[in-house]
Design a protein around this motif. Structure first.
Motif, mmCIF file in Angstrom:
data_model
loop_
_atom_site.group_PDB
_atom_site.id
_atom_site.type_symbol
_atom_site.label_atom_id
_atom_site.label_comp_id
_atom_site.label_asym_id
_atom_site.label_seq_id
_atom_site.Cartn_x
_atom_site.Cartn_y
_atom_site.Cartn_z
ATOM 1 N N GLY A 75 -21.018 66.046 1.585
ATOM 2 C CA GLY A 75 -21.528 67.209 0.856
ATOM 3 C C GLY A 75 -21.033 67.223 -0.573
ATOM 4 N N GLU A 76 -19.760 66.934 -0.758
ATOM 5 C CA GLU A 76 -19.189 66.909 -2.107
ATOM 6 C C GLU A 76 -19.815 65.798 -2.951
ATOM 7 O OE1 GLU A 76 -15.049 66.489 -1.388
ATOM 8 O OE2 GLU A 76 -14.858 68.442 -0.409
ATOM 9 N N ALA A 77 -20.173 64.677 -2.302
ATOM 10 C CA ALA A 77 -20.819 63.573 -3.026
ATOM 11 C C ALA A 77 -22.189 63.989 -3.551
ATOM 12 C CB ALA A 77 -20.956 62.360 -2.112
ATOM 13 N N LEU A 78 -22.894 64.856 -2.805
ATOM 14 C CA LEU A 78 -24.194 65.345 -3.263
ATOM 15 C C LEU A 78 -24.038 66.404 -4.347
ATOM 16 C CD1 LEU A 78 -26.157 65.642 0.113
ATOM 17 C CD2 LEU A 78 -26.306 63.827 -1.591
ATOM 18 N N ILE A 79 -23.024 67.240 -4.196
ATOM 19 C CA ILE A 79 -22.783 68.279 -5.201
ATOM 20 C C ILE A 79 -22.443 67.645 -6.549
ATOM 21 C CG2 ILE A 79 -21.257 70.177 -5.882
ATOM 22 C CD1 ILE A 79 -20.937 70.805 -2.873
ATOM 23 N N SER B 62 -27.743 71.757 -3.696
ATOM 24 C CA SER B 62 -27.987 72.735 -2.635
ATOM 25 C C SER B 62 -27.716 72.131 -1.262
ATOM 26 C CB SER B 62 -29.436 73.230 -2.717
ATOM 27 O OG SER B 62 -29.721 74.111 -1.656
ATOM 28 N N LEU B 63 -28.181 70.906 -1.061
ATOM 29 C CA LEU B 63 -27.919 70.210 0.215
ATOM 30 C C LEU B 63 -26.428 69.958 0.401
ATOM 31 C CD1 LEU B 63 -30.774 67.554 0.495
ATOM 32 C CD2 LEU B 63 -30.237 69.348 2.135
ATOM 33 N N GLY B 64 -25.777 69.572 -0.684
ATOM 34 C CA GLY B 64 -24.342 69.315 -0.605
ATOM 35 C C GLY B 64 -23.563 70.548 -0.209
ATOM 36 N N LYS B 65 -23.905 71.674 -0.799
ATOM 37 C CA LYS B 65 -23.227 72.935 -0.467
ATOM 38 C C LYS B 65 -23.464 73.311 0.990
ATOM 39 C CE LYS B 65 -23.357 74.771 -5.180
ATOM 40 N NZ LYS B 65 -23.948 75.783 -6.083
ATOM 41 N N MET B 66 -24.695 73.080 1.458
ATOM 42 C CA MET B 66 -25.008 73.368 2.856
ATOM 43 C C MET B 66 -24.143 72.539 3.800
ATOM 44 S SD MET B 66 -26.684 71.863 5.662
ATOM 45 C CE MET B 66 -27.754 70.641 4.911
ATOM 46 N N ILE B 67 -23.973 71.251 3.478
ATOM 47 C CA ILE B 67 -23.168 70.368 4.340
ATOM 48 C C ILE B 67 -21.707 70.821 4.353
ATOM 49 C CG2 ILE B 67 -22.259 68.022 4.569
ATOM 50 C CD1 ILE B 67 -24.960 67.002 3.539
ATOM 51 N N ILE C 133 -27.356 57.642 -1.689
ATOM 52 C CA ILE C 133 -25.976 58.116 -1.816
ATOM 53 C C ILE C 133 -25.262 58.048 -0.470
ATOM 54 C CG2 ILE C 133 -24.515 60.126 -2.319
ATOM 55 C CD1 ILE C 133 -26.660 60.995 -4.345
ATOM 56 N N PHE C 134 -25.943 58.509 0.573
ATOM 57 C CA PHE C 134 -25.331 58.669 1.891
ATOM 58 C C PHE C 134 -24.987 57.339 2.560
ATOM 59 C CE2 PHE C 134 -25.725 59.042 6.506
ATOM 60 C CZ PHE C 134 -24.828 60.065 6.781
ATOM 61 N N TYR D 204 -22.201 60.413 13.376
ATOM 62 C CA TYR D 204 -22.167 61.065 12.055
ATOM 63 C C TYR D 204 -23.529 60.958 11.385
ATOM 64 C CZ TYR D 204 -17.070 61.553 12.085
ATOM 65 O OH TYR D 204 -15.785 61.916 12.380
ATOM 66 N N ARG D 205 -24.085 59.769 11.396
ATOM 67 C CA ARG D 205 -25.377 59.548 10.750
ATOM 68 C C ARG D 205 -26.443 60.459 11.370
ATOM 69 N NH1 ARG D 205 -26.783 55.021 7.976
ATOM 70 N NH2 ARG D 205 -25.112 53.843 8.977
ATOM 71 N N LYS D 206 -26.455 60.512 12.691
ATOM 72 C CA LYS D 206 -27.452 61.307 13.406
ATOM 73 C C LYS D 206 -27.373 62.790 13.055
ATOM 74 C CE LYS D 206 -28.438 62.873 18.140
ATOM 75 N NZ LYS D 206 -28.075 62.693 19.579
ATOM 76 N N HIS D 207 -26.181 63.372 13.136
ATOM 77 C CA HIS D 207 -26.075 64.826 13.009
ATOM 78 C C HIS D 207 -26.079 65.295 11.556
ATOM 79 C CE1 HIS D 207 -25.662 65.891 17.235
ATOM 80 N NE2 HIS D 207 -24.983 64.763 17.384
ATOM 81 N N ILE D 208 -25.546 64.491 10.646
ATOM 82 C CA ILE D 208 -25.637 64.862 9.232
ATOM 83 C C ILE D 208 -27.098 64.825 8.786
ATOM 84 C CG2 ILE D 208 -25.036 64.182 6.875
ATOM 85 C CD1 ILE D 208 -22.347 63.202 7.936
ATOM 86 N N TRP D 209 -27.829 63.806 9.232
ATOM 87 C CA TRP D 209 -29.233 63.710 8.841
ATOM 88 C C TRP D 209 -30.080 64.796 9.490
ATOM 89 C CZ3 TRP D 209 -31.805 62.146 4.998
ATOM 90 C CH2 TRP D 209 -31.332 61.095 4.205
ATOM 91 N N GLN D 210 -29.723 65.203 10.680
ATOM 92 C CA GLN D 210 -30.454 66.310 11.302
ATOM 93 C C GLN D 210 -30.296 67.585 10.480
ATOM 94 O OE1 GLN D 210 -29.132 66.644 15.378
ATOM 95 N NE2 GLN D 210 -30.551 65.057 16.109
ATOM 96 N N ALA D 211 -29.073 67.834 10.014
ATOM 97 C CA ALA D 211 -28.818 69.019 9.182
ATOM 98 C C ALA D 211 -29.570 68.923 7.855
ATOM 99 C CB ALA D 211 -27.320 69.176 8.943
#
Length: 283
Positions: free
Chosen positions: A60-64, A7-12, A132-133, A104-111
Motif C-alpha cells: 500500500g505504501e508503495a502505491l501511495i 487511493s488504492l494504496g491507502k485502502m490497502i 509495481i506489485f 498474498y498475491r491472491k488476497h491483495i489482488w482481490q482487494a
C-alpha cells in the motif's frame, strides 16, 4: 492515474489486517497439526498475523509513494531479511514458508479488484499497479529466501565448530600428563582448532607430556601429517613433549608409501604402552 494509485494504496494500508486475516485463514486451512503443535502455534499466531499485515501495508505504501520506488524496494528487502531469519528460527521449512507468496498475491489482488471496480479504474491503471506489485513481491521472495539460506548456513557452521571443539578432549591422566584422542578426518580448519584448544589445555593443566592417540584416524595423507607435525612443534615450544600412539596398520602403509618422515616424533604402538612407559619413568 496517480490519484487512483494513492487511493488504492491507502485502502490497502487501512485494510491490512482484514487482508492479513484472509491470507492467514486461507493459508492455514490445509495445514494439519497435532494438538501440541496447535497449542504452540497459538502462542505465536498473532505475531505471524502482525508480520502479514506489515508486509501487506508495504505494498500500500508503495502505491501511495509510487514515485519513490527505491524506498519501496528497500522496505521490502528489509522485511524479507527480518522475516526470513524469524521463520528460520521458528523451524519452518523454506519450501513451506514460500507457499505464502501465492496467498498474498491472491488476497491483495482481490482487494484491489474490488476497489478498482468501485472507482471504475482504467486498464492502464491496473497495468501500472501490476508493474509495481509483481516486482516487489519477487524481491520479497528473493530477500526472504536468501536470508533464510544464510541463516541455515550460519547454523551449520556453528554446529560444525561446536562439534569440532568438543571433539578435542585433552584428558588428564596424572600430574603433568594427558592424552588427546583424535577421531575422524583432520583438515586445516580442524587442525587449527585442535592446536588452539590443545595449547590452551596444556598451559592450563601444566602439562609436561601429551599423548596424541591416532587410533580413531583412518586416513593420514601428507597434509594431515603436516598438520600433526605443526601441533607437535607448537607443543614443543611451550615445553610439552609429545608421544604419538595408535597408528593403524593401513595408515602406516600410507605413511611409508608416501615417504613421510615420522622419525623426529616419539611413537608408541598403543596408548597403554605409552602410559606404562611414562608411569615407569615417573617412579
Amino acid at each position: 492515474m496517480n490519484t487512483n494509485l494513492q487511493s488504492l494504496g491507502k485502502m490497502i494500508v487501512e485494510k491490512k489486517y482484514e487482508i492479513a486475516n484472509a491470507v492467514h485463514i486461507d493459508r492455514m486451512g490445509p495445514v494439519v497439526m497435532t494438538e501440541d503443535e496447535k497449542r504452540q502455534f497459538e502462542q505465536i499466531e498473532q505475531s505471524i498475523i502482525d508480520i502479514r499485515a506489515n508486509f501487506i501495508s508495504l505494498f500500500g505504501e508503495a502505491l501511495i509513494d509510487h514515485l519513490d520506488q527505491q524506498k519501496a524496494v528497500d522496505n521490502i528487502l528489509s522485511w524479507g531479511k527480518e522475516t526470513g531469519e524469524y521463520f528460520f528460527n521458528l523451524g519452518v521449512p523454506l519450501d513451506e514458508a514460500l507457499k505464502d507468496a501465492s496467498f498474498y498475491r491472491k488476497h491483495i489482488w482481490q482487494a484491489i479488484q474490488v476497489e478498482a471496480e468501485v472507482q471504475n479504474m482504467s486498464a492502464a491503471t491496473v497495468f501500472e499497479i501490476i508493474s509495481i506489485f509483481d516486482p516487489l513481491l519477487d524481491k520479497a521472495i528473493y530477500s526472504f529466501s536468501l536470508t533464510y539460506v544464510e541463516s541455515h548456513q550460519r547454523s551449520l557452521e556453528i554446529a560444525q565448530i561446536a562439534f569440532i571443539e568438543i571433539s578435542v578432549p585433552v584428558v588428564p591422566l596424572f600430574q603433568g600428563v594427558a592424552v588427546l584422542p583424535l577421531i575422524g578426518n583432520i583438515d586445516t580448519e580442524r587442525a587449527n582448532i585442535i592446536m588452539e584448544k590443545t595449547l590452551n589445555s596444556a598451559i592450563k593443566l601444566q602439562l609436561e607430556k601429551l599423548i596424541i592417540d591416532l587410533s580413531g584416524i583412518h586416513i593420514v595423507d601428507r597434509a594431515v601429517a603436516e598438520q600433526i607435525f605443526k601441533i607437535v612443534d607448537a607443543l614443543s615450544l611451550i615445553g610439552v613433549r609429545t608421544v604419538i600412539t595408535g597408528i593403524r596398520p593401513e595408515v602406516a602403509q600410507i605413511v611409508v608409501s608416501q615417504g613421510m618422515d615420522f622419525s623426529s616424533v616419539t611413537i608408541k604402538a598403543t596408548l597403554s604402552q605409552a602410559m606404562n612407559e611414562i608411569f615407569i619413568n615417573l617412579r
